[in-house]
Design a protein around this motif. Structure first.
Motif, mmCIF file in Angstrom:
data_model
loop_
_atom_site.group_PDB
_atom_site.id
_atom_site.type_symbol
_atom_site.label_atom_id
_atom_site.label_comp_id
_atom_site.label_asym_id
_atom_site.label_seq_id
_atom_site.Cartn_x
_atom_site.Cartn_y
_atom_site.Cartn_z
ATOM 1 N N PRO A 38 0.830 -1.209 0.000
ATOM 2 C CA PRO A 38 0.000 0.000 0.000
ATOM 3 C C PRO A 38 0.863 1.257 0.000
ATOM 4 O O PRO A 38 1.992 1.257 0.513
ATOM 5 N N VAL A 39 0.328 2.326 -0.573
ATOM 6 C CA VAL A 39 1.084 3.573 -0.694
ATOM 7 C C VAL A 39 0.560 4.669 0.224
ATOM 8 O O VAL A 39 1.182 5.723 0.346
ATOM 9 N N ASN A 40 -0.587 4.465 0.875
ATOM 10 C CA ASN A 40 -1.162 5.531 1.680
ATOM 11 C C ASN A 40 -0.309 5.791 2.918
ATOM 12 O O ASN A 40 0.370 4.891 3.428
ATOM 13 N N PRO A 41 -0.315 7.019 3.425
ATOM 14 C CA PRO A 41 0.556 7.393 4.553
ATOM 15 C C PRO A 41 0.296 6.609 5.830
ATOM 16 O O PRO A 41 1.194 6.497 6.671
ATOM 17 N N ASP A 42 -0.920 6.074 5.991
ATOM 18 C CA ASP A 42 -1.251 5.341 7.213
ATOM 19 C C ASP A 42 -0.933 3.857 7.121
ATOM 20 O O ASP A 42 -1.208 3.103 8.053
ATOM 21 N N LYS A 268 -5.201 12.185 -7.482
ATOM 22 C CA LYS A 268 -3.913 12.879 -7.589
ATOM 23 C C LYS A 268 -3.113 12.716 -6.299
ATOM 24 O O LYS A 268 -1.893 12.514 -6.328
ATOM 25 N N GLU A 269 -3.799 12.762 -5.164
ATOM 26 C CA GLU A 269 -3.122 12.554 -3.889
ATOM 27 C C GLU A 269 -2.552 11.134 -3.819
ATOM 28 O O GLU A 269 -1.426 10.927 -3.328
ATOM 29 N N ALA A 270 -3.315 10.167 -4.317
ATOM 30 C CA ALA A 270 -2.832 8.788 -4.327
ATOM 31 C C ALA A 270 -1.599 8.652 -5.219
ATOM 32 O O ALA A 270 -0.647 7.927 -4.884
ATOM 33 N N GLU A 271 -1.598 9.353 -6.353
ATOM 34 C CA GLU A 271 -0.447 9.297 -7.256
ATOM 35 C C GLU A 271 0.802 9.861 -6.581
ATOM 36 O O GLU A 271 1.891 9.257 -6.644
ATOM 37 N N LEU A 272 0.658 10.991 -5.910
ATOM 38 C CA LEU A 272 1.809 11.606 -5.233
ATOM 39 C C LEU A 272 2.315 10.725 -4.094
ATOM 40 O O LEU A 272 3.526 10.592 -3.878
ATOM 41 N N ALA A 274 2.072 7.499 -4.016
ATOM 42 C CA ALA A 274 2.726 6.344 -4.639
ATOM 43 C C ALA A 274 4.158 6.697 -5.053
ATOM 44 O O ALA A 274 5.082 5.880 -4.901
ATOM 45 N N ILE A 275 4.334 7.905 -5.567
ATOM 46 C CA ILE A 275 5.689 8.335 -5.966
ATOM 47 C C ILE A 275 6.589 8.419 -4.728
ATOM 48 O O ILE A 275 7.770 8.026 -4.767
ATOM 49 N N LYS A 276 6.025 8.905 -3.616
ATOM 50 C CA LYS A 276 6.803 8.978 -2.379
ATOM 51 C C LYS A 276 7.238 7.588 -1.909
ATOM 52 O O LYS A 276 8.271 7.439 -1.245
ATOM 53 N N GLN A 278 8.207 5.295 -3.788
ATOM 54 C CA GLN A 278 9.154 4.783 -4.791
ATOM 55 C C GLN A 278 8.474 4.039 -5.944
ATOM 56 O O GLN A 278 9.137 3.277 -6.656
ATOM 57 N N MET A 279 7.190 4.249 -6.169
ATOM 58 C CA MET A 279 6.558 3.673 -7.349
ATOM 59 C C MET A 279 6.958 4.512 -8.563
ATOM 60 O O MET A 279 7.095 5.732 -8.471
ATOM 61 N N ALA A 280 7.159 3.878 -9.690
ATOM 62 C CA ALA A 280 7.681 4.549 -10.885
ATOM 63 C C ALA A 280 6.804 5.722 -11.301
ATOM 64 O O ALA A 280 5.587 5.582 -11.413
ATOM 65 N N ASP A 281 7.434 6.862 -11.539
ATOM 66 C CA ASP A 281 6.729 8.059 -12.025
ATOM 67 C C ASP A 281 6.888 8.114 -13.540
ATOM 68 O O ASP A 281 7.563 8.978 -14.091
ATOM 69 N N ASP A 282 6.247 7.150 -14.231
ATOM 70 C CA ASP A 282 6.450 7.017 -15.676
ATOM 71 C C ASP A 282 5.395 7.736 -16.503
ATOM 72 O O ASP A 282 5.513 7.825 -17.731
ATOM 73 N N GLY A 283 4.326 8.251 -15.872
ATOM 74 C CA GLY A 283 3.286 8.972 -16.600
ATOM 75 C C GLY A 283 2.422 8.115 -17.501
ATOM 76 O O GLY A 283 1.612 8.643 -18.269
ATOM 77 N N MET A 284 2.569 6.799 -17.421
ATOM 78 C CA MET A 284 1.790 5.898 -18.273
ATOM 79 C C MET A 284 0.412 5.641 -17.657
ATOM 80 O O MET A 284 0.317 5.174 -16.530
#
Length: 630
Positions: A38-42, A268-272, A274-276, A278-284
């Motif tokens: 999971p990527v969420n802060p909690d 958009k918050e989920a995307e940011l 996810a990037i934090k 270390q999920m790939a920021d590939d824009g795909m």
């Protein structure tokens, strides 16, 4: 999903964008993102398995979406002050009634069109509403206790839309109510407000604060599409309600619209996040098979869009009010949208009413936790007649029924809401203004009312599917199609389906009933799984006599293995027909004594007789055993 659990690669398609989205959420997305953390802060630092990470993120961002909308719409859900309570309490439901002007010129008072004035029949907590005329205006007085006989409703008779004016006693006839609707003169009015207290639910007359909050005026109104004018499934157009947006109160529309507006912000918050992580920021994007932060945030958006469309089933001016216990029913209790004269509007932000935000989100995340993404799935929108089957395929699908439900029309109710959230995520799937109506069906309305032409087209397309699939069918494994029919349509529907499978070059090796209820009611759909294999044997010609002898000698042993103790008689018949067709499938042709081909109808009759004889003999034997035991 079953094929994925078996480790098989899967391709799946549907013409209907709603079905495509559901299948993507059930099979394609879990296969791509099921093993992610999971990527969420909690999120916990503990490692997750399977779809636990996806489940946790949908739960987190879904909750965040609900909380944000709750804050934005706080003023539209005002609290109620009760003398018996120490603090203000939220309303759990608002009960509405449709209204019109009394057609009696000497009266012309506002009158209710109430299927029931009873608010709840809960023992010891009964409440009912009494209509009161104040000049020409309609108000309601709320009473605690059992509703007196004769005051439960002002509906006249059990059929049609006829109502008695409480003020003058005149009866508004069906055609007068219809005309008022078509002229735009049907209204809605708050009848009661329901509040959950420490000692149970109480119902109050709505005050000015509650009425003003319910209005919830929005400056912009986005269209959701036009309701199909088909009385078979949609009653509202008969009464002048022609747009899907008219199926919601202003506050319900505001609630659902605000969810759609805030969805991109949450994604958009989920995307940011996810990037934090270390999920790939590939824009795909997801639609282009992206696997990075953008695609993952859009995948979360798919589930939250489905959440919004599901909420539309519980937050509509066509959610009938269940006065047995004082709660709300969903719009689609059956595959049609009838008129709702009295309806309930639930508070989506508290746990009391059925279909509240938290409960629907919990149901969704629970479902995600049960998904398996062990093998990839390719899900796309396509007509079944145009699908390119890979070699050595297994077909596993449910076919359109003969006397078809209007899936395309009915799913438009959900399509409009899904389009708001998913048009940017799946632009090719949601490019049309409504769902395609070119589905395989026998709906006369799709053929200018010509039932014969509709039936013939349906049969032609069903035949084409099996002929198209045969060259690519697995030589080793069987395929399965599910089908449902009513006994009255068996010859036109089910027998025809079996014939189409056989004509394409397959052998039917089994029929298995799909039990939906423990006991069936007369006229209910019979659901059957049809198992069939590609026939590869040389041409074998049999005789009617040889076929009958084969049934007599071999069918009992097959039935001994197939029958279980808890089978109902109609289920035994279906299974028996499948076992008999397995024997028939060993022949390319079976000839009658006069040289004509044995028809499928005759073959089924012969098999059916042998099955009945088998069941009769075994019933007699059981009776003798019971008598001896006694």
């Amino acid at each position: 999903m079953a094929a994925q659990k078996l480790g098989l690669p899967v391709i799946a398609s549907d013409l209907n964008p709603v079905a495509v989205t559901l299948t993507k959420a059930a099979a394609e997305i879990p296969a791509e993102f099921g093993e992610r953390q999971p990527v969420n802060p909690d999120a916990s630092a503990l490692l997750t398995e399977g779809t636990e990470g996806l489940e946790a993120d949908v739960a987190y961002y879904g909750k965040k979406l609900g909380e944000r909308v709750c804050t934005l719409l706080e003023n539209q859900y005002p609290l109620v002050n009760l003398p018996s309570e120490q603090q203000p309490l939220p309303v759990f439901a608002w009960i509405w009634v449709r209204t019109m002007e009394c057609p009696n010129p000497a009266c012309s008072c506002e009158m209710p069109l109430a299927s029931s004035f009873v608010l709840t029949r809960t023992k010891g907590k009964e409440y009912w509403a009494e209509p009161v005329s104040e000049g020409k205006k309609l108000t309601f007085q709320i009473h605690q206790g059992i509703c007196p006989h004769g005051k439960e409703t002002n509906k006249h008779g059990s059929k049609g839309a006829r109502f008695i004016c409480p003020h003058c006693g005149s009866i508004a006839q069906d055609e007068e109510v219809i005309r008022a609707g078509k002229d735009g003169h049907l209204g809605i009015q708050l009848m009661a407000v329901g509040v959950q207290t420490r000692t149970g639910r109480v119902f109050l007359a709505p005050d000015a604060v509650q009425k003003q909050a319910a209005a919830c005026v929005r400056m912009e109104e986005e269209a959701l599409g036009t309701i199909p004018n088909n009385a078979r499934w949609f009653a509202p157009p008969r009464f002048g309600i022609t747009q899907f947006s008219q199926l919601f109160t202003p506050r319900q529309k505001c609630f659902l619209d605000t969810l759609c507006e805030q969805l991109p912000v949450i994604c958009k918050e989920a995307e940011l996040d996810a990037i934090k992580k270390q999920m790939a920021d590939d824009g795909m994007p997801l639609a282009e098979k992206g696997k990075g932060a953008l695609a993952y945030s859009q995948a979360i958006g798919v589930y939250l869009s489905l959440l919004i469309s599901k909420l539309a089933d519980f937050h509509s001016a066509f959610c009938t009010w269940d006065n047995r216990n004082g709660n709300i029913r969903s719009v689609f209790n059956r595959q049609a949208l009838p008129i709702a004269w009295v309806f309930g509007e639930g508070n989506p932000f508290i746990s009391g009413p059925i279909g509240n935000f938290h409960t629907v989100l919990k149901n969704m995340t629970d479902a995600i936790s049960g998904l398996s993404g062990s093998r990839p799935a390719d899900v796309f929108q396509a007509d079944a007649l145009d699908v390119s089957f890979p070699e050595d395929s297994i077909l596993f699908t449910e076919l359109p029924y003969f006397d078809n439900v209007g899936y395309g029309e009915l799913s438009d109710y959900f399509y409009g809401w899904l389009k708001k959230g998913l048009e940017s995520i799946y632009p090719n799937v949601f490019q049309q203004q409504s769902t395609p109506k070119e589905e395989i069906c026998s709906i006369p309305e799709h053929f200018a009312g010509n039932a014969a032409a509709a039936a013939e087209k349906y049969k032609e397309q069903i035949r084409t599917i099996f002929a198209h699939f045969y060259p690519h069918a697995s030589k080793e494994y069987p395929s399965v199609v599910f089908f449902a029919y009513r006994e009255a349509d068996r010859e036109n529907a089910f027998d025809f389906l079996l014939q189409g499978i056989i004509d394409a070059g397959f052998s039917i090796t089994g029929l298995w009933p799909v039990r939906t209820n423990i006991s069936k009611k007369k006229g209910e759909l019979v659901r059957v799984a049809v198992i069939f294999r590609r026939r590869e044997t040389d041409e074998v010609i049999g005789t009617r006599r040889g076929f009958i002898n084969g049934l007599k000698h071999r069918l009992p042993a097959l039935l001994d293995m197939a029958y279980e103790e808890n089978l109902q008689e109609d289920e035994k018949q279906i299974i028996g027909l499948g076992m008999g067709l397995q024997i028939a499938g060993e022949f390319q042709k079976v000839l009658n004594a006069d040289g004509t081909l044995l028809s499928l109808s005759d073959a089924l009759n012969l098999i059916g007789q042998e099955v009945r004889d088998y069941c009769y003999i075994h019933a007699v034997e059981r009776q003798k055993e019971e008598e001896n035991d006694g």
